[in-house]
Design a protein around this motif. Structure first.
Motif, PDB file in Angstrom:
ATOM      1  N   GLN A   1       0.823  -1.223   0.000  1.00 44.61           N
ATOM      2  CA  GLN A   1       0.000   0.000   0.000  1.00 44.61           C
ATOM      3  C   GLN A   1       0.852   1.266   0.000  1.00 44.61           C
ATOM      4  O   GLN A   1       0.360   2.354   0.305  1.00 44.61           O
ATOM      5  CB  GLN A   1      -0.957   0.033   1.207  1.00 44.61           C
ATOM      6  N   GLN A   2       2.134   1.146  -0.358  1.00 39.17           N
ATOM      7  CA  GLN A   2       2.947   2.356  -0.481  1.00 39.17           C
ATOM      8  C   GLN A   2       2.468   3.145  -1.694  1.00 39.17           C
ATOM      9  O   GLN A   2       2.022   2.556  -2.682  1.00 39.17           O
ATOM     10  CB  GLN A   2       4.422   1.991  -0.662  1.00 39.17           C
ATOM     11  N   VAL A   3       2.594   4.453  -1.560  1.00 34.91           N
ATOM     12  CA  VAL A   3       2.038   5.310  -2.615  1.00 34.91           C
ATOM     13  C   VAL A   3       3.093   6.292  -3.099  1.00 34.91           C
ATOM     14  O   VAL A   3       3.890   6.804  -2.323  1.00 34.91           O
ATOM     15  CB  VAL A   3       0.832   6.106  -2.045  1.00 34.91           C
ATOM     16  N   TRP A   4       3.087   6.568  -4.389  1.00 35.72           N
ATOM     17  CA  TRP A   4       3.927   7.602  -4.970  1.00 35.72           C
ATOM     18  C   TRP A   4       3.031   8.465  -5.859  1.00 35.72           C
ATOM     19  O   TRP A   4       2.033   7.972  -6.384  1.00 35.72           O
ATOM     20  CB  TRP A   4       5.016   7.008  -5.872  1.00 35.72           C
ATOM     21  N   VAL A   5       3.409   9.695  -6.042  1.00 36.14           N
ATOM     22  CA  VAL A   5       2.655  10.520  -6.989  1.00 36.14           C
ATOM     23  C   VAL A   5       3.640  11.005  -8.045  1.00 36.14           C
ATOM     24  O   VAL A   5       4.636  11.659  -7.721  1.00 36.14           O
ATOM     25  CB  VAL A   5       1.980  11.714  -6.278  1.00 36.14           C
ATOM     26  N   TRP A   6       3.393  10.636  -9.293  1.00 33.01           N
ATOM     27  CA  TRP A   6       4.303  11.009 -10.375  1.00 33.01           C
ATOM     28  C   TRP A   6       3.694  12.130 -11.195  1.00 33.01           C
ATOM     29  O   TRP A   6       2.474  12.171 -11.415  1.00 33.01           O
ATOM     30  CB  TRP A   6       4.535   9.812 -11.325  1.00 33.01           C
ATOM     31  N   SER A   7       4.555  12.996 -11.678  1.00 35.13           N
ATOM     32  CA  SER A   7       4.073  14.018 -12.618  1.00 35.13           C
ATOM     33  C   SER A   7       3.808  13.324 -13.953  1.00 35.13           C
ATOM     34  O   SER A   7       4.302  12.218 -14.196  1.00 35.13           O
ATOM     35  CB  SER A   7       5.125  15.096 -12.803  1.00 35.13           C
ATOM     36  N   LYS A   8       3.068  13.986 -14.789  1.00 29.33           N
ATOM     37  CA  LYS A   8       2.765  13.432 -16.119  1.00 29.33           C
ATOM     38  C   LYS A   8       4.071  13.152 -16.878  1.00 29.33           C
ATOM     39  O   LYS A   8       4.250  12.087 -17.467  1.00 29.33           O
ATOM     40  CB  LYS A   8       1.918  14.469 -16.874  1.00 29.33           C
ATOM     41  N   ALA A   9       4.997  14.112 -16.798  1.00 29.46           N
ATOM     42  CA  ALA A   9       6.259  13.958 -17.531  1.00 29.46           C
ATOM     43  C   ALA A   9       7.034  12.756 -17.018  1.00 29.46           C
ATOM     44  O   ALA A   9       7.578  11.980 -17.806  1.00 29.46           O
ATOM     45  CB  ALA A   9       7.083  15.229 -17.389  1.00 29.46           C
ATOM     46  N   LYS A  10       7.044  12.598 -15.714  1.00 31.98           N
ATOM     47  CA  LYS A  10       7.799  11.470 -15.143  1.00 31.98           C
ATOM     48  C   LYS A  10       7.154  10.158 -15.575  1.00 31.98           C
ATOM     49  O   LYS A  10       7.845   9.210 -15.940  1.00 31.98           O
ATOM     50  CB  LYS A  10       7.816  11.588 -13.620  1.00 31.98           C
ATOM     51  N   PHE A  11       5.824  10.129 -15.587  1.00 34.28           N
ATOM     52  CA  PHE A  11       5.142   8.903 -15.978  1.00 34.28           C
ATOM     53  C   PHE A  11       5.475   8.545 -17.434  1.00 34.28           C
ATOM     54  O   PHE A  11       5.788   7.395 -17.751  1.00 34.28           O
ATOM     55  CB  PHE A  11       3.626   9.041 -15.797  1.00 34.28           C
ATOM     56  N   ILE A  12       5.421   9.553 -18.300  1.00 35.88           N
ATOM     57  CA  ILE A  12       5.684   9.269 -19.725  1.00 35.88           C
ATOM     58  C   ILE A  12       7.102   8.729 -19.891  1.00 35.88           C
ATOM     59  O   ILE A  12       7.356   7.760 -20.594  1.00 35.88           O
ATOM     60  CB  ILE A  12       5.440  10.529 -20.584  1.00 35.88           C
ATOM     61  N   ASN A  13       8.017   9.372 -19.193  1.00 34.42           N
ATOM     62  CA  ASN A  13       9.398   8.925 -19.266  1.00 34.42           C
ATOM     63  C   ASN A  13       9.531   7.478 -18.797  1.00 34.42           C
ATOM     64  O   ASN A  13      10.124   6.635 -19.480  1.00 34.42           O
ATOM     65  CB  ASN A  13      10.259   9.858 -18.409  1.00 34.42           C
ATOM     66  N   ARG A  14       8.926   7.199 -17.645  1.00 29.90           N
ATOM     67  CA  ARG A  14       9.012   5.844 -17.096  1.00 29.90           C
ATOM     68  C   ARG A  14       8.356   4.827 -18.024  1.00 29.90           C
ATOM     69  O   ARG A  14       8.817   3.714 -18.187  1.00 29.90           O
ATOM     70  CB  ARG A  14       8.332   5.795 -15.733  1.00 29.90           C
ATOM     71  N   LYS A  15       7.260   5.241 -18.641  1.00 27.14           N
ATOM     72  CA  LYS A  15       6.504   4.314 -19.485  1.00 27.14           C
ATOM     73  C   LYS A  15       7.379   3.809 -20.639  1.00 27.14           C
ATOM     74  O   LYS A  15       7.330   2.637 -21.008  1.00 27.14           O
ATOM     75  CB  LYS A  15       5.265   5.048 -20.003  1.00 27.14           C
ATOM     76  N   PHE A  16       8.189   4.682 -21.178  1.00 26.41           N
ATOM     77  CA  PHE A  16       9.045   4.234 -22.281  1.00 26.41           C
ATOM     78  C   PHE A  16      10.114   3.263 -21.805  1.00 26.41           C
ATOM     79  O   PHE A  16      10.443   2.316 -22.499  1.00 26.41           O
ATOM     80  CB  PHE A  16       9.672   5.437 -22.989  1.00 26.41           C
TER      81      PHE A  16
END
Ligand SMILES: Nc1ncnc2c1ncn2[C@@H]1O[C@H](COP(=O)(O)OP(=O)(O)OP(=O)(O)O)[C@@H](O)[C@H]1O
Length: 982
Positions: A606-621
């Motif tokens: 149940q640990q939580v993180w909040v990513w910015s949109k830019a960080k998510f897109i970067n991670r997704k690739f």
């Protein structure tokens, strides 16, 4: 100009204008801010067109609109000319996704782009040549996928280097083409293969560079045979939006170096070539830094003509991207390459890393260039027949059976694949034993079953397989209707075309990729209305709200894919899109902007993180690369430091409350129960907080010590205490173990936030912490801050293993009594400087505007005076002439004199007012910011802002006064004339 649907929906405005060869872009947030770029050619296709009967966009009469024909005339013909002369030519289309690169290069429907037009014209020209010449046209279509670089392994295609030849693609077979029909077929095949590859690529954002290489050889038999050879490269580059590195600089994991490499390297190569062209000595041109530049080495340098088309979106929501495209193109222009700007539509997308894939090859196409003419002709005939029968069969199937039509984020790749649903039942899934084989993320071996019986078609998902029809996930057998939208697995989108009897005249093209995503969002209860409209009485949502909505629907499939990958890789993470209301972090509470964030939850801990949109897109690739390796049988385990699914445990921002500080400006006490709202505006907890004015030794002030006017406190010592008593009903702490909270807030000019001590695992944590603050010499700004701002109180969620926030007063300036000093002139630290300079810059722009206004006013004034003078003299004489009766004439003359007097009076007042304005203006113009004292600099910027607004007001009222006076005089004069007419 047509804005694409997404922009129209977003209420976008055009921020581009073109004048001859210059292109200007207006900053939508600061319309006075214009940047102008000059290129060799500029094309306007935003407005001034109509559709002819074939669907071709042509000029509606004005000569500003440039259609495909004009672009071909200017650019395509030039390319062909170079080829005939034996020079290489390269045409590159650069720009963000949806800006019109493919429209320019390939085209849509009747609006054929440069590739087909160049090929057809070349074939036509060859056919009309004399007999003593021989020609050979060979073609290859190469697609460079970004996320596939990791697949460059034995068996894959490779770029090799040869001393003479330079870089070449190992195994690339250029297919000889004898006529345009063959080229067209080849390109259709290529498109099909590209679409299949993309749909099986397991990511909706699979983007690629596409290079069409045409090798053109001419042999002219004169006394001896002369051979000329040239290569034409037509390149549709991948969307450039990741050029600015999508914010990965804020991420622990840097963007995969390959992800963005090719476009950056292309820019570097072009700019190095530009320096060479201007005579500079360049030691190294970085061709070998990317697959694309290696491939284009001979096409970019040497004996080659290169044209870059920069495709622009005119929409305000794409301002940043468009500006960066213009800058990229400007960098290229120095090398004297022609750049042109078809002004088109926006969109967005993301890229990833690279492999080279060849699509133009097809079986049996390997042949030697020495093949005899007859044999080639025979082979072409057989191939044509085979192709013809395939086409005829496909047509027959379309007219007989219902089918699924693929829909892709890239419109070029939509409507390319058809999967027919024949009578009876047919299974669909990854396995080759299915009647319909579909690959894609989240599609299982046997995913669903179609039944086509009695004119009805149904779909039934296999156990737990995801099937969505018209935005809604189905669990049982469901009947399909013509034009239903079907999503299989994570994001494989198909339009269902019903049996012929069900088909209607409806235009199916409206069911594009965005339609699918909006429908899904709506089914999940997310819509523009939910985000809210701005302004009273407006029925149209604010563009910024619409932009957030479009961000949301763009990220939805990516989040879906990330969840699927997480599941398959056993990462146990759940990704969710959240809309963050930025008003929560604005101390005045009136910033209505919103932004998208991605909440990441570890499903077990149940640990939580909040990513910015830019960080998510970067991670997704980076996730995609990892997943790809997993699919290819490699061990997907990576160490934490390079795992896109991993981040250190951190404190999470749970909610914020606004506590207005006004009471302190009047030396009053405030006891507040403030709701801590999460980013979606929902209550997370309630904080009990007290603000009390006090004496320097901490004695709380009573009611009789209140002040009527906060200015009474100016330059006096002001003390107050912030007491955080407790937090009630903290949702973050409910039901999860190992969690705690801290409360943070920041007062006025303090260099950092203050945090309460952590409290762990209590639903209603008692905090009971008080901090005493002192403003030793209260400034005007500070008192103003107290009156107009709220204290933002943030609730931070702690989780097991995360760092706690520093709850000491270290680093803060304290008085001898241990109170925290606020409103400290020395606290104006470096962090305030950028803000001050931004203000200064803004002021400079405003002053410039005012200067122009002043200039324009002066001109208008001169004109006004001039026309009044002319008008006056003429009428005076005419009046005398008309009024034979001397008395009447004298009377009229006296009217005139009175008008003159009034005008003179009005002008006098105007000049007097203007001299005040001018004085203010000169004062503004000559005041220079202090250079070293930051405190004074701050005061200076504030005073300047005040002066500018006074100046503006004075100027406006001066002009208004003159206008109304003149209007009165003119009215009077008109009345006299009307009266004087015989
Ligand atoms: N000049 C134009 N006139 C009319 N329609 C256009 C024009 N430019 C682009 N469009 C339309 O805008 C949409 C997006 O254009 P296009 O596919 O060419 O973008 P792109 O830059 O190639 O994007 P991607 O990077 O996804 O391939 C298409 O539907 C296309 O028909």
């Amino acid at each position: 100009m047509i804005l694409i649907q997404r922009e129209k929906d977003a209420g976008s405005r055009c921020v581009i204008s073109m004048d001859s060869n210059s292109t200007s872009i207006y900053d939508p947030r600061n319309p006075g801010h214009v940047k102008t770029f000059t290129f060799d050619l500029a094309y306007w296709s935003h407005s001034g067109f109509l559709k002819d009967e074939n669907g071709m966009l042509i000029s509606a009469g004005s000569n500003t609109y440039a259609g495909q024909r004009e672009v071909f005339r200017d650019l395509g013909q030039g390319v062909l000319q170079s080829a005939w002369q034996g020079y290489n030519a390269t045409l590159l289309a650069y720009g963000q996704t949806g800006s019109g690169k493919s429209y320019s290069m390939i085209g849509y429907g009747a609006n054929r782009g440069l590739v087909p037009s160049v090929c057809e014209e070349l074939c036509k020209a060859i056919q009309s040549q004399e007999k003593n010449k021989q020609y050979q046209v060979r073609l290859a279509q190469i697609v460079i996928y970004f996320q596939d670089l990791s697949r460059l392994k034995p068996g894959g295609l490779k770029i090799r280097e040869d001393q003479q030849q330079g870089f070449y693609v190992d195994g690339l077979k250029l297919v000889p083409c004898d006529n345009y029909a063959q080229i067209e077929r080849l390109m259709d095949q290529g498109n099909k293969m590209r679409t299949t590859a993309t749909t099986t690529m397991n990511a909706s954002s699979s983007r690629s560079h596409m290079v069409i290489t045409i090798q053109f050889k001419q042999v002219i038999f004169l006394d001896e045979a002369i051979t000329k050879q040239s290569v034409i490269n037509l390149v549709d580059l991948a969307g450039s939006e990741r050029q600015k590195s999508s914010g990965s600089e804020k991420d622990r994991l840097k963007e995969g170096t390959r992800v963005n490499l090719s476009l950056t390297t292309l820019g570097n190569v072009i700019s190095a070539l530009a320096e060479v062209a201007t005579g500079k000595k360049v030691l190294h041109i970085p061709y070998r830094d990317s697959v694309l530049t290696k491939l284009l080495q001979s096409a970019l340098g040497g004996n080659s003509r290169t044209i870059m088309i920069a495709a622009l979106s005119p929409a305000d929501i794409c301002y940043e991207e468009t500006l960066s495209t213009l800058r990229y193109a400007e960098r290229s222009l120095v090398s004297h390459q022609a750049c042109c700007f078809p002004c088109k539509h926006p969109g967005s997308s993301c890229l990833s890393s690279a492999e080279l894939r060849l699509l133009a090859e097809s079986e049996g196409r390997t042949r030697s260039a020495q093949m005899t003419w007859e044999a080639r002709l025979e082979e072409a005939r057989q191939e044509w027949e085979q192709q013809y029968s395939v086409m005829t069969q496909e047509r027959w199937m379309m007219e007989t059976f219902p089918y699924l039509l693929n829909i892709n984020e890239d419109p070029q790749l939509s409507w390319v694949l058809k999967h027919f649903i024949q009578d009876g039942t047919c299974d669909v899934g990854q396995s080759t034993s299915n009647a319909i084989i579909l690959r894609g993320l989240g599609i299982l071996d046997k995913h669903a079953t179609f039944t086509n019986a009695d004119g009805k078609v149904t779909i039934a998902p296999q156990d737990k397989c995801k099937v969505v029809v018209n935005g809604v996930t189905i669990t049982g057998e469901t009947e399909l209707q013509h034009s239903d939208r079907v999503i299989l697995g994570s994001n494989s989108t198909y339009l269902y075309v019903g049996p012929p009897a069900q088909r209607t005249e409806e235009d199916l093209s409206r069911y594009d990729y965005d339609f699918f995503q909006s429908e899904l969002a709506a089914a999940e209860g997310f819509s523009v209305d939910k985000l809210g409209t701005v302004g009273s009485g407006q029925d149209r949502a604010d563009p910024s709200v619409l932009a957030v909505f479009h961000d949301y629907i763009k990220l939805m499939p990516l989040v879906e894919e990330a969840n699927q990958m997480s599941q398959e890789l056993g990462k146990d993470l759940k990704f969710e899109l959240k809309v963050k209301n930025l008003a929560l972090s604005d101390s005045r509470g009136h910033d209505l902007q919103k932004e998208i964030t991605v909440k990441v939850t570890h499903e077990t801990t149940q640990q939580v993180w909040v990513w910015s949109k830019a960080k998510f897109i970067n991670r997704k690739f980076i996730m995609e690369e990892l997943y790809q390796r997993f699919l290819e049988g490699e061990d997907p385990a990576v160490n934490q430091d390079s795992d896109p699914f991993w981040d250190p445990v951190e404190a999470v921002h749970v909610g914020s409350a606004h506590v207005w500080l006004q009471a302190l400006a009047y030396r009053m006490r405030l006891e507040e129960r403030a709701e801590l709202l999460n980013s979606e505006g929902l209550e997370e907890a309630v904080v009990l907080i007290n603000l009390s004015s006090c004496s320097s030794d901490g004695r709380l002030f009573g009611e009789d010590e209140m002040v009527i006017d906060p200015l009474e406190l100016l330059e006096r010592r002001v003390d107050f205490q912030i007491h955080i008593a407790e937090c009630l009903g903290v949702k973050w702490l409910r039901g999860a173990v190992g969690r705690g909270i801290q409360i943070g807030y920041r007062v006025y000019d303090l260099p950092r936030c203050l945090y309460t001590k952590p409290v762990w695992e209590s639903a209603n944590p008692k905090i009971e912490e008080t901090v005493h603050f002192s403003a030793l010499n209260a400034s005007y700004d500070f008192l103003n801050y107290l009156q107009k701002n709220a204290l933002i109180v943030d609730l931070w969620g702690l989780q097991e293993g995360c760092m706690e926030m520093d709850s000491s007063l270290d680093g803060l300036l304290l008085t001898a009594e241990g109170t925290v000093v606020v409103d400290n002139p020395k606290a104006l630290t470096a962090s305030n400087v950028p803000e001050l300079y931004r203000k200064l810059l803004q002021m400079e722009q405003e002053t410039e505007l005012l200067r122009e206004l002043n200039r324009a006013l002066r001109e208008e004034n001169a004109l006004l005076k001039d026309s009044l003078k002319k008008w006056d003299t003429g009428h005076h004489e005419r009046l005398i002439y008309h009024f034979i009766n001397k008395k009447d004439a004298e009377e009229m003359c006296s009217h005139r004199t009175s008008c003159d007097a009034e005008l003179a009076k009005a002008l006098k007042t105007f000049y007097q007012n203007m001299s005040v304005v001018r004085e203010q203006f000169l004062q503004l113009k000559h005041s220079r910011p202090p250079e070293d004292n930051l405190q004074v600099l701050r005061l200076f910027t504030e005073r300047q802002s005040q002066m500018i607004s006074d100046f503006g007001r004075q100027l406006e009222s001066t002009v208004d006064k003159l206008k109304s006076d003149v209007a009165l005089i003119v009215k009077k004069k008109r009345e006299y004339i009307a009266y004087s007419k015989p």
